[in-house]
Design an enzyme around this catalytic site. Structure first.
Site, PDB file in Angstrom:
ATOM      1  N   GLU A  18      68.298  56.635  88.939  1.00  0.00           N
ATOM      2  CA  GLU A  18      68.696  55.895  90.334  1.00  0.00           C
ATOM      3  C   GLU A  18      69.971  55.394  90.040  1.00  0.00           C
ATOM      4  OE1 GLU A  18      67.254  52.168  93.051  1.00  0.00           O
ATOM      5  OE2 GLU A  18      66.571  52.205  91.015  1.00  0.00           O
ATOM      6  N   ASP A  77      64.036  54.353  87.110  1.00  0.00           N
ATOM      7  CA  ASP A  77      64.285  53.455  88.004  1.00  0.00           C
ATOM      8  C   ASP A  77      65.597  52.553  87.103  1.00  0.00           C
ATOM      9  OD1 ASP A  77      63.898  51.503  90.385  1.00  0.00           O
ATOM     10  OD2 ASP A  77      63.170  50.067  88.779  1.00  0.00           O
TER      11      ASP A  77
END
Length: 645
Positions: A383, A354
């Site tokens: 990400e 993330d």
């Protein structure tokens, strides 16, 4: 920036970074490898010197040498060339050319085009836009099992409740449970616009396990789960305990059973790793604000203890951590009971990191190294929302693709480019430039591992985005639904035939709609699926799963008309290929004259080609001397192949 000097014609200087006649090898290059540059200058402009201006921490100027005269068209060009060995440290290189022209030694520059997309550049009087070469260390491949798979992404609370009585596991304090699975998600916020009560539907790990056969019907080879660790919210990006399954999702035993069932069906599992921040209610942060002597106090950055602290985008529920603080680093990566060790031992095959832009490079490199030491075939996905090869975050240029950090990134640019093509923001030629730019900038291993998405938990549902395009297209209201379906099928066919790994965000394959968060996180519509669309996804996933050329083949992009975008997948010196051509025009059919020798280059005569107009196959014997006209209806996409697929 002063682009395209008025005193020199555009074709007086020739260079194309995407043509191996001018730069070889194509695209990203290993460190310590030879790169050859060639530039052509019209002899009429009397070019005296050409030099390469190279930027790699420092700026260098290297002269090109004259290498004969070459005729191009009806004009004679001076050839300039240079052999260059790339640095041993794999950091992205930027470059342009400096030219001295005429008796007065007037200086001009040749650099990238104004969009910085590579390929044919522009002439500048000053401040040229740079080209780039992404450097990577040798012998760092991405796992083949991932490159060959189709990925399915699940937001666990919204997929399926596997409990026999449909009850919710361990409801959370101060939360609410929806009355019906079919309810539309919403937020309850307080006067400060903060979420006051988190909402849950009760999807769980047992539910995922029970639907493995459904995943197999879509030829899924990889399952990516949004966070499953204990948290306060339904999205779980506010981790409370990295070692515990969130009780509302089930138990550790439920997780192990899910891994076992997936493994039995040859489905690998990827977990979401949230290591830039924890939750405000985490055992770590609650301990840190109780005492400065807490072992977790050094993890956080307090400006005014204990109330003011660094948090992700200023959201107080998400206090940021110092990822390189030794105790946090050991807790997540190094220790015997580290988060990474704990979950890798369960049999998962990798992680999606993330907010990778907010993780230090050393943290990512260390995480990857440890992960690969446990399982050399594990996958690390980041990400990243932009072109990840030249991303700058917090003033630092990231080297995600140097071979020591990420295997793959979430390919949000692809989604943006395709939607912009269909909504008319860009034409086919520009779309080709964007596509070629990613191909040029990304090392091959990363390019063929790209996480190719049309939807995710952070953007509008793809059907909702397409419906907006249809409504703006001025077609009759009664054709909205079939037009939407045509574009959805076209987009997904393109997605499943490009290099990289196609990803289905749960529910997209059955026509689930939704605006941005929380609406894009609706429950899976079991029993209310769009069966026609589901049948289509099964068809294209089978095509992708069974085709070697779609997994490993080269690609060429074409723009035969502003409304027509085409590409072909092929192996050099082989007759096997699969091509796609789409017509975005909502009103007019387009005629595309197919001449395979001209269109594809290396293929021989008399190839029998299947043209699939949805369920209407058309067999076309091709001849290198003949243009075969193919009519492409509005908003339709054709698939052509060297053999039946």
């Amino acid at each position: 920036m002063n682009s395209l000097s008025y005193s020199l014609s555009k074709d007086s200087i020739l260079f194309n970074s995407q043509d191996e006649k001018f730069k070889s090898p194509f695209g990203a290059t290993a460190s310590g490898e030879n790169v050859t540059f060639r530039m052509l200058t019209d002899i009429s402009i009397n070019c005296l010197e050409v030099s390469l201006i190279l930027k790699n921490d420092k700026e260098y100027e290297i002269a090109l040498i004259k290498n004969g005269i070459e005729k191009t068209g009806d004009r004679d060009y001076q050839v300039w060339s240079l052999n260059f060995i790339t640095p041993m440290i794999a950091k992205t290189i930027f470059y342009h050319f400096k030219l001295k022209i005429g008796n007065y030694n007037t200086v001009f520059y040749y650099g990238n085009n104004s969009l910085a997309l590579g390929g044919i550049g522009e002439i500048y009087e000053s401040y040229p836009v740079d080209y780039q070469i992404t450097l990577f260390y040798k012998n760092n491949s991405s796992p083949n099992w991932f490159k060959n798979s189709v990925v399915y992404q699940i937001f666990p609370d919204r997929f399926y409740n596997g409990n026999r009585d449909q009850k919710i596991n361990s409801p959370k304090d101060n939360s609410f449970i929806y009355a019906k699975w079919t309810d539309t998600p919403m937020y309850i916020k307080n006067s400060k616009n903060e979420i006051a009560r988190w909402d849950f539907f009760g999807g769980n790990l047992k539910g995922i396990t029970q639907k493995v056969s459904y995943l197999k019907s879509l030829n899924i080879g990889t399952l990516y789960l949004n966070p499953i660790f204990e948290a306060s919210s339904n999205h779980r990006y506010d981790t409370n305990n990295y070692h515990q399954i969130d009780p509302i999702l089930g138990t550790f035993k439920d997780f192990k059973n899910m891994v076992k069932e997936c493994k039995k069906n040859k489905i690998a599992i990827i977990l979401d790793g949230v290591f830039n921040h924890t939750g405000k209610n985490s055992l770590y942060f609650k301990s840190a604000i109780q005492s400065t002597s807490s072992p977790f106090y050094p993890w956080y950055r307090f400006s005014k203890y204990p109330c003011e602290y660094d948090s992700w985008w200023g959201i107080k529920d998400l206090p940021c951590v110092n990822e390189l603080e030794p105790s946090f680093f050991k807790y997540v990566i190094q220790g015997k009971q580290s988060v990474l060790n704990h979950w890798m031992r369960t049999g998962i095959k990798g992680w999606r990191l993330d907010v990778a832009d907010e993780l230090p490079s050393f943290f990512i490199e260390s995480f990857r190294y440890k992960c690969k030491s446990i399982d050399s075939e594990s996958i690390i996905i980041g990400e990243v929302w932009e072109d990840a090869s030249n991303k700058i975050s917090y003033g630092q240029r990231r080297e995600y693709f140097n071979g020591r950090q990420l295997d793959s990134v979430m390919n949000y640019p692809l989604r943006t480019y395709l939607l912009n093509f269909y909504n008319g923001s860009i034409d086919s030629e520009t779309l080709c430039k964007y596509m070629n730019s990613l191909k040029e900038n990304y090392p091959r291993e990363n390019y063929y591992s790209l996480y190719n998405l049309l939807g995710s938990h952070d953007v509008k549902r793809i059907k909702t985005s397409v419906k907006e395009i249809v409504k703006a297209s001025l077609i009759d209201f009664k054709y909205y639904e079939p037009a939407t379906t045509r574009i959805l099928k076209s987009l997904s066919l393109i997605q499943f035939t490009l290099p990289g790994v196609p990803v289905i965000y749960y529910g997209d394959e059955v026509g689930l709609e939704g605006e941005k968060d929380p609406d894009n996180r609706r429950t899976f519509p079991w029993g209310r699926e769009d069966e026609d669309l589901l049948k289509w996804y099964r068809k294209i996933s089978c095509l992708r799963d069974s085709s070697k050329v779609l997994k490993e083949g080269e690609i060429k992009f074409f723009s035969p008309h502003p409304d027509l975008f085409a590409f072909v997948r092929f192996f050099p010196n082989s007759k096997d290929f699969i091509g796609v051509i789409t017509n975005r025009n909502p009103h007019k059919s387009k005629i595309f004259k197919l001449n395979l020798k001209e269109f594809l280059g290396q293929f021989s005569n008399n190839i029998t080609t299947d043209i699939y107009r949805w369920n209407d196959p058309l067999i076309i014997p091709t001849d290198s001397s003949t243009d075969f006209p193919i009519k492409i209806p509005p908003l339709k996409t054709l698939l052509f192949s060297s053999k039946r697929v």
